[in-house]
Design a protein around this motif. Sequence first.
Motif, PDB file in Angstrom:
ATOM      1  N   GLU A   1      12.737  -3.470  10.871  1.00 34.71           N
ATOM      2  CA  GLU A   1      12.524  -2.036  11.055  1.00 34.71           C
ATOM      3  C   GLU A   1      12.036  -1.397   9.751  1.00 34.71           C
ATOM      4  OE1 GLU A   1      15.641   0.342  12.919  1.00 34.71           O
ATOM      5  OE2 GLU A   1      14.863   2.066  11.810  1.00 34.71           O
TER       6      GLU A   1
ATOM      7  N   ARG B   1      10.335  -2.841   7.460  1.00 37.13           N
ATOM      8  CA  ARG B   1       8.931  -3.233   7.333  1.00 37.13           C
ATOM      9  C   ARG B   1       8.030  -2.290   8.117  1.00 37.13           C
ATOM     10  NH1 ARG B   1       6.532  -8.962   9.615  1.00 37.13           N
ATOM     11  NH2 ARG B   1       4.676  -9.054   8.319  1.00 37.13           N
ATOM     12  N   GLY B   2       8.421  -2.029   9.362  1.00 40.86           N
ATOM     13  CA  GLY B   2       7.624  -1.136  10.199  1.00 40.86           C
ATOM     14  C   GLY B   2       7.545   0.262   9.617  1.00 40.86           C
ATOM     15  N   ARG B   3       8.678   0.764   9.116  1.00 43.60           N
ATOM     16  CA  ARG B   3       8.669   2.106   8.528  1.00 43.60           C
ATOM     17  C   ARG B   3       7.721   2.152   7.328  1.00 43.60           C
ATOM     18  NH1 ARG B   3      14.178   5.527   8.856  1.00 43.60           N
ATOM     19  NH2 ARG B   3      15.045   4.715  10.790  1.00 43.60           N
TER      20      ARG B   3
ATOM     21  N   ILE C   1       5.119   0.122   6.612  1.00 43.98           N
ATOM     22  CA  ILE C   1       3.710  -0.077   6.974  1.00 43.98           C
ATOM     23  C   ILE C   1       3.091   1.242   7.421  1.00 43.98           C
ATOM     24  CG2 ILE C   1       2.232  -1.078   8.785  1.00 43.98           C
ATOM     25  CD1 ILE C   1       3.915  -3.649   8.554  1.00 43.98           C
ATOM     26  N   THR C   2       3.784   1.957   8.294  1.00 43.98           N
ATOM     27  CA  THR C   2       3.212   3.208   8.792  1.00 43.98           C
ATOM     28  C   THR C   2       3.165   4.270   7.698  1.00 43.98           C
ATOM     29  OG1 THR C   2       4.292   2.680  10.876  1.00 43.98           O
ATOM     30  CG2 THR C   2       3.223   4.800  10.726  1.00 43.98           C
ATOM     31  N   ALA C   3       4.228   4.358   6.909  1.00 48.65           N
ATOM     32  CA  ALA C   3       4.247   5.379   5.845  1.00 48.65           C
ATOM     33  C   ALA C   3       3.117   5.130   4.850  1.00 48.65           C
ATOM     34  CB  ALA C   3       5.601   5.364   5.138  1.00 48.65           C
TER      35      ALA C   3
ATOM     36  N   GLU D   1      -0.406   6.407   5.468  1.00 51.67           N
ATOM     37  CA  GLU D   1      -0.692   7.842   5.456  1.00 51.67           C
ATOM     38  C   GLU D   1      -1.665   8.257   4.360  1.00 51.67           C
ATOM     39  OE1 GLU D   1       2.962  10.145   5.443  1.00 51.67           O
ATOM     40  OE2 GLU D   1       3.774   8.886   7.034  1.00 51.67           O
TER      41      GLU D   1
ATOM     42  N   LEU E   1      12.780   7.174   2.160  1.00 53.46           N
ATOM     43  CA  LEU E   1      12.588   6.229   3.266  1.00 53.46           C
ATOM     44  C   LEU E   1      13.639   5.114   3.206  1.00 53.46           C
ATOM     45  CD1 LEU E   1       9.175   4.843   4.512  1.00 53.46           C
ATOM     46  CD2 LEU E   1      11.115   3.328   4.193  1.00 53.46           C
TER      47      LEU E   1
ATOM     48  N   PRO F   1      -9.162  -7.466   5.136  1.00 56.17           N
ATOM     49  CA  PRO F   1      -7.911  -7.686   4.406  1.00 56.17           C
ATOM     50  C   PRO F   1      -6.878  -8.341   5.310  1.00 56.17           C
ATOM     51  CG  PRO F   1      -8.649  -5.386   4.205  1.00 56.17           C
ATOM     52  CD  PRO F   1      -9.528  -6.045   5.207  1.00 56.17           C
ATOM     53  N   PRO F   2      -6.044  -9.234   4.817  1.00 55.44           N
ATOM     54  CA  PRO F   2      -5.962  -9.697   3.427  1.00 55.44           C
ATOM     55  C   PRO F   2      -6.831 -10.920   3.145  1.00 55.44           C
ATOM     56  CG  PRO F   2      -4.132 -10.550   4.681  1.00 55.44           C
ATOM     57  CD  PRO F   2      -4.978  -9.787   5.654  1.00 55.44           C
TER      58      PRO F   2
END
Lengths: 680, 680
Positions: A283, A285-287, A289-291, A294, A429, A582-583
């Motif tokens: 979770e 990781r997901g937070r 990646i999206t942040a 931005e 975060l 990428p990558p």
Amino acid sequence: MKRFALYAASAAIAFTSTAAQADEGMWTFDGFPTERMEETYGWAPDQAWLDRVQAAAVRLTGGCSASFVSGSGLILTNHHCIASCLFDNSSDTMDYLDAGFVAQNREEELKCPGQQAEVVTSIADVTEEVKTSFAGLDGEALTKARDAKIAELESAGCPDTDTTRCQVVTLFGGGQYKLYTYRKYSDIRLAWAPEDRASTFGGDPDNFNFPRYSLDASFLRAYENGQPVATPQHLQWNPRAPEEGEVTFVVGNPGSTSRLYTQSQLAFEREVRLPVTLTTLSELRGRLITAMDESPEKERQGLDTLNGVENGLKVYIGRTKALNDPDFTAQLAEAEAELRQRSAGNAEIGDPWSAVDEATAAYRALYLPYRFLSPSGDLFGYASTLVYAAQEREKPNGERLPGYTDSALPLTEKRLLDERPVYPWLDELMMGWSLSKAREYLGVDDADSRLLLGQESPEALAERLVEGTQLADPAVRKALWDGGLAAIEASDDPMIRYALRLADRQRALRDAVNESYSGPLAIAGGKLADARFAAYGDSLYPDATFTLRISYGQVKGWEERGQQVPILTTMGGTFERATGAPPFDVAEAFAANQADIDPDIAFDFVTTNDIIGGNSGSPVIDRAGTVIGAAFDGNIHSLGGNYGYDGTLNRTVAVSTDAVQEALETIYPAPALAEELAGE
Amino acid sequence: MKRFALYAASAAIAFTSTAAQADEGMWTFDGFPTERMEETYGWAPDQAWLDRVQAAAVRLTGGCSASFVSGSGLILTNHHCIASCLFDNSSDTMDYLDAGFVAQNREEELKCPGQQAEVVTSIADVTEEVKTSFAGLDGEALTKARDAKIAELESAGCPDTDTTRCQVVTLFGGGQYKLYTYRKYSDIRLAWAPEDRASTFGGDPDNFNFPRYSLDASFLRAYENGQPVATPQHLQWNPRAPEEGEVTFVVGNPGSTSRLYTQSQLAFEREVRLPVTLTTLSELRGRLITAMDESPEKERQGLDTLNGVENGLKVYIGRTKALNDPDFTAQLAEAEAELRQRSAGNAEIGDPWSAVDEATAAYRALYLPYRFLSPSGDLFGYASTLVYAAQEREKPNGERLPGYTDSALPLTEKRLLDERPVYPWLDELMMGWSLSKAREYLGVDDADSRLLLGQESPEALAERLVEGTQLADPAVRKALWDGGLAAIEASDDPMIRYALRLADRQRALRDAVNESYSGPLAIAGGKLADARFAAYGDSLYPDATFTLRISYGQVKGWEERGQQVPILTTMGGTFERATGAPPFDVAEAFAANQADIDPDIAFDFVTTNDIIGGNSGSPVIDRAGTVIGAAFDGNIHSLGGNYGYDGTLNRTVAVSTDAVQEALETIYPAPALAEELAGE
């Protein structure tokens, strides 16, 4: 089907045959298995060879390994081991991590916050003294007496804490206690690093994989009094390709392994710790990646954290697979059954397995609060260190918590006070995530949840604390550190108040863990070690403890789904693997210099050396004692290596000195460094 | 220590004593255990009672249960079952999900896209016909013959697909095949729903917990030809508090259970499926949480998806805990051992366990590509349905894939063509996430990874497809549906092209799964069912299959960490539990009407009924056959109910009719509905 040998079983095999598992082992320098290696390879290094290597082997307190490779304090390690240094020196206008860094002269070399280099200078056996200190005790009384003795031994061993560090290391889960003395260097600077993409080509998808095309290398330099230190005992730089079958040594500090775990400890891993870890870390990781998606600033600012999370996650996924592999776990169970059978009737050993079962059962009940009562985030970490340090320094040395004894305080202080950037969104975060997971796993109505959150939501609490605290400023931290307990208690910094609010309960949980888990395990661990020595002799290696070890092996591929994996990749292969997305996009300097890069230069290679996390940056050393690479990874099979080594599949992945030399000459030119390495 | 009885073992116990596990079972209406219930409760419903209840029981194709509660098509279900309907009718200027919705008259009732209500009108045994159709066959040949026979039976049973639906249901893993005929209603509208916070008070932290304060109820209405349908066979609305110990029935459609799984199937769950699911779904949760934090619009637009993800995650975490509980799994193992022992020497049964072992081993090798070759996202889902429908409709009915037979096509078409909002950022997020997880689990160099990604990154591919497709427009979907295969093959919509690119490989994987897993399991499942019937008699209940079931039990609390959990909460308790911080902030209308809400009204309550996901919205019915609540959750222990029921701990959580009545009168006033429910 996976095959591997356990520590114990392999030791037994090693004395009867040239076993397939002969390369297993992370050996201490005072216990190198000369005879065993000679049986496999017809040769083993002598004491002078070992002494030379030990004197050049460096531990980086950031969690990596390294080696001196010039007489002027030059240190070879991995790029990913110094990524934090590049990151900490970067800003939104200068991104060293992305661009790489080549110091044009020594004055330009960049200070690495929190980093310290340490070289082992002596190893002394203090088993008797430590064991005597807690004879007849159990539970928390035992851990207190033991820790007091350890603090005393460390303090007595290293009166000069400016240049030395002493550390009592627990080996074999309590079978041995050794006092390691280190020469330490606390001013570490960065001399050379390629672009991040040159090191992380293939990114997370290629992490723990091979074939691989990663220039995961960089150079640091140790300073003292503003000058590079003299390091006459360094390894000879040897830029060449590895040869199939040649003997290799990996010398470094494997972080930790759990190969001596009993069945109930393994069950706890599989049933509790790993599922919780996988779920919560995924979770996060997901937070992240999206942040990071931005803005470019957040992309840059979050990268170091995300890399750590993804690397950790891959490790835990690998361990989960290993412990969910019935063939693998059957062998672990068999090994335990064999040791039990060989120990049957030995009254001095008794039944430590049942003691471990009982301790582990008690730990299960404590695990969730113990895990979740320490929120994440750099700023909370600062606050917590300040609170503990203030409280602990009021006590005599022998009564302090392990991280706050006289021998441990200098590094704790350095880490706390070195200037590093803090990104409030990232701290919010991390803290919001960890608090929400605490509530999820402890339950809304749990007393610890209420202590953590009061009437606030995890996100609102994190925002209030991060936005209100002044601890991002090193001067504020310094004033609180110097002010001691009075300053802490008088502080109205909300993060300090929060750390204070949690401290009593954290201490109570630690005491409870010591009482029912760590204390009993110290006794049981000693007896299990005795059982192993009795059954298999004393030429054994202990579980890894982020202390200096040496592993021997050879340059060798392996078979994957019926295909033989080659021993090495070449620099030209990078361009063939690149997709542009990428990558898998090549680093700019690689693309710009493609015409001049020799495509046949050996890039990365694999060996059978037995390593694990913490070994990153370890020199790969040949029979002559020269350095031919830097270990930076294991293959995917090596992830099960936490519990057992499989010589047919587990491999160390290293970047060759040949590739680094080519980079120094052609891609990220550093002629002065190249000369220094050549000894000119 | 957890205790529960397995299906098989409990059936055995039930005939010898009034066992603690007497309330276990999700019974089919043609197999209600009258004798067993009488032994426990001294009473059981007669056939007329059962027939009345069956005629009022509604399946919602969105995945929930419900019941008719007036003569004019009024349907009681959960709020969370119609959240998607509120969501689909909302826009950035009108958020029905947040605000709730009360239709002032029938003309205002809101159409629910994709929703269909179904009532069972007959159940016929077609076991012989189906089994005969594949006699002597195995693997994919078997599944093809079976599916053709099923398509034929369904088509023959329901010539009028406008008002009826036929479905052959596989029970006992292949032990029985039953033809269910439904009266269907495909125009479903929303009449009444409270605010989202009234339903989700406590949010994810309180989900699957009790005590609970959730008004998880709402009313739909079935229409036909623009008019409410007449439903004389409805349940009587009975707004009252439940009484401790009173008999309760839950009638609905439990989605699926795995209580008949063999040890190798359970091992696959624990070792493979659950770890992969926890890890990937947790990352999605994190991605969604951060993305939704970016703006109020995204917060609104992502909420329905996030709720689904968090609910699913909690379920999988609960299952993981159950399968990592040694006491629990030991009982599952014992039950299998007992059945094996009772079946020993029965030549007709043979050794289906080994057949399942073999099939499961084969499935392990196919699982990751089979799972990951279908990317997530509504738009990809539309494209995939269009491609498959076009290809399948070219074939005779008996040769089509199950979702595309004559009997299945009407609902498939409705779901495809009903207008629903699409949020491109959300579709990109879902698709990018699923593609990146595919690459992670399959490996960068895997052929399926390359098929999925080509040379693109997961995120770039998702962005290109989502931004390039026109499928968000229902008219475009309609044109492609009507245009059939020619239109699909001529389309240059990038999402259609992408779905076409994957379809062949998806079909090949499905064939492979049928060949080595589903086919063999159809035979082994039949034999395992025979073994159970031979050992325990024929009064058994099959694993749940999202078809109509009835469970009996009673209003009863349980003991949690030494404390007795009460049977119900009251509406006044909401205000005591509220902290003001989401999700523990009371709904606006609750706060505004606090003075008028009777604090002593029963709010939520618990019963021993055996339910699982899919039962949401099921009426809780008393002995008199009147409805006293709507089941909306299980307690945390019920999550292990997927594998086995524990009568001491597993509880159904329901919202009382008393609370709904109070809401209709005081909080979200709907006098016309209240009158209709009262039968006035």
